[in-house]
Design an enzyme around this catalytic site. Sequence first.
Site, PDB file in Angstrom:
ATOM      1  N   GLU A  18       0.479  -1.124   5.756  1.00  0.00           N
ATOM      2  CA  GLU A  18      -0.811  -1.229   6.609  1.00  0.00           C
ATOM      3  C   GLU A  18      -0.425  -1.197   7.923  1.00  0.00           C
ATOM      4  OE1 GLU A  18      -3.593  -1.507   5.357  1.00  0.00           O
ATOM      5  OE2 GLU A  18      -3.270  -1.532   3.206  1.00  0.00           O
ATOM      6  N   ASP A  78       2.585   5.470   4.386  1.00  0.00           N
ATOM      7  CA  ASP A  78       3.548   5.302   3.290  1.00  0.00           C
ATOM      8  C   ASP A  78       5.089   5.735   4.043  1.00  0.00           C
ATOM      9  OD1 ASP A  78       2.043   4.158   1.370  1.00  0.00           O
ATOM     10  OD2 ASP A  78       1.955   6.496   0.402  1.00  0.00           O
TER      11      ASP A  78
END
Length: 428
Positions: A286, A371
């Site tokens: 995040e 990611d």
Amino acid sequence: MNVVSISAELLWTATFCVVLLASLLTRLWLASRQMRHVAAHRHEVPAPFDRTVDLAAHQKAARYTLAKTRLGMLEMALGSAILVGWTLLGGLQALQQTLLAWMGAGLHQQVALVAAFVLIGALIDLPLAWYRTFRLEERFGFNRMTWRLWLADGIKGLLLGAVIGLPIVALVLWLMDSAGPLWWLLAWMAWMGFNLLLLVLYPSVIAPLFNRFEPLEDTTLRQRVEALMARCGFSAKGLYVMDGSKRSAHANAYFTGFGPAKRVVFFDTLLQQLTPSEIDAVLAHELGHFKHRHIVQRIVLSFGVSLFGFALLGWAAQQPWFYTGLGVTPSLTHGNSALALILFMSVVPLFTFFVTPLTSALSRRHEFEADAYATQHADGHALASALLKLHKDNASTLTPDPVFVRFYYSHPPAGERLARLPGPVVPA
């Protein structure tokens, strides 16, 4: 009405019908592809996951996906029929005439028209919303809502929509009638200011109306999270745990707010399912969205799209054929702003549907970038393990149809996503 106006009206009606039919058929085709693909691969776990996902979990995900897709197809067909009912079959025209006869012309009547349209739509959607929660989600063990909570959420949503939505609708309608040819620019500025204000108010004012937020009390986990945020150069107003388990067994974590009002929120279900290192990795993902400015990019993109939308509405609202081609007769003596707004907001999604693959592709790229950032600041193996757990616990299919993925998926499917992370993925 002259020949040119009649031709424009017929052309617009034909365009509306063609685009409506094309969008419906495309959505049904995509849904049927998804169902066939998932059903065809439900008897065997894909090779990359055969050591980490058991057959029972894989088949549950397939059944859940098929059930959701079937319900989605019903919603598609019903939504298209309702849109035709509001437009070509005269539903909106009848509602307009009823309110005019009852209330007379004026801003109050136009606001009432928008409110009545939204309320009737919500009531029509109510049975399917009930079925989704108390039948579909219940069948697969995800629903934890009670009738009382479900009704309370609905009532709170309506009241909140009235308190927040009606003033901005009234302002936009007033600008449409009173601010001259460039009303759409002023309305866009008001709309953007309103949305930015909501980003600031949502975490501390709106969200607590529906959920309980408590500071993260796990000292060890808090220290880990704060250390990660410090390494990433990120600050937030607080770390909170949300009682998501009172509504659903699904797990999540997110950032909310804007500027100094940002806060990190963990679902209590997420903390129950993941290890501390996995929570670190999910949070790092995040944080990656913020570091890559994905949130800012999406806000800027929404600003540009909404500006174009308001400008297009400003032009369309002046065209008689825009109304008559959709089954509505505009008034020659009082404002038609509410009619224009409702028709525009109802029809535009039919056209924007066809750019969905572009926005989905952009979103998937952002997920890959987040990611990659997470693997630089946390344990990549832990991120892979966390994603696999969330896929299993949320009953997300491991075998989606590739075309369906390219069209709709805002997140990469598990196979593509985990293939880019450190591996192999070991059993959790």
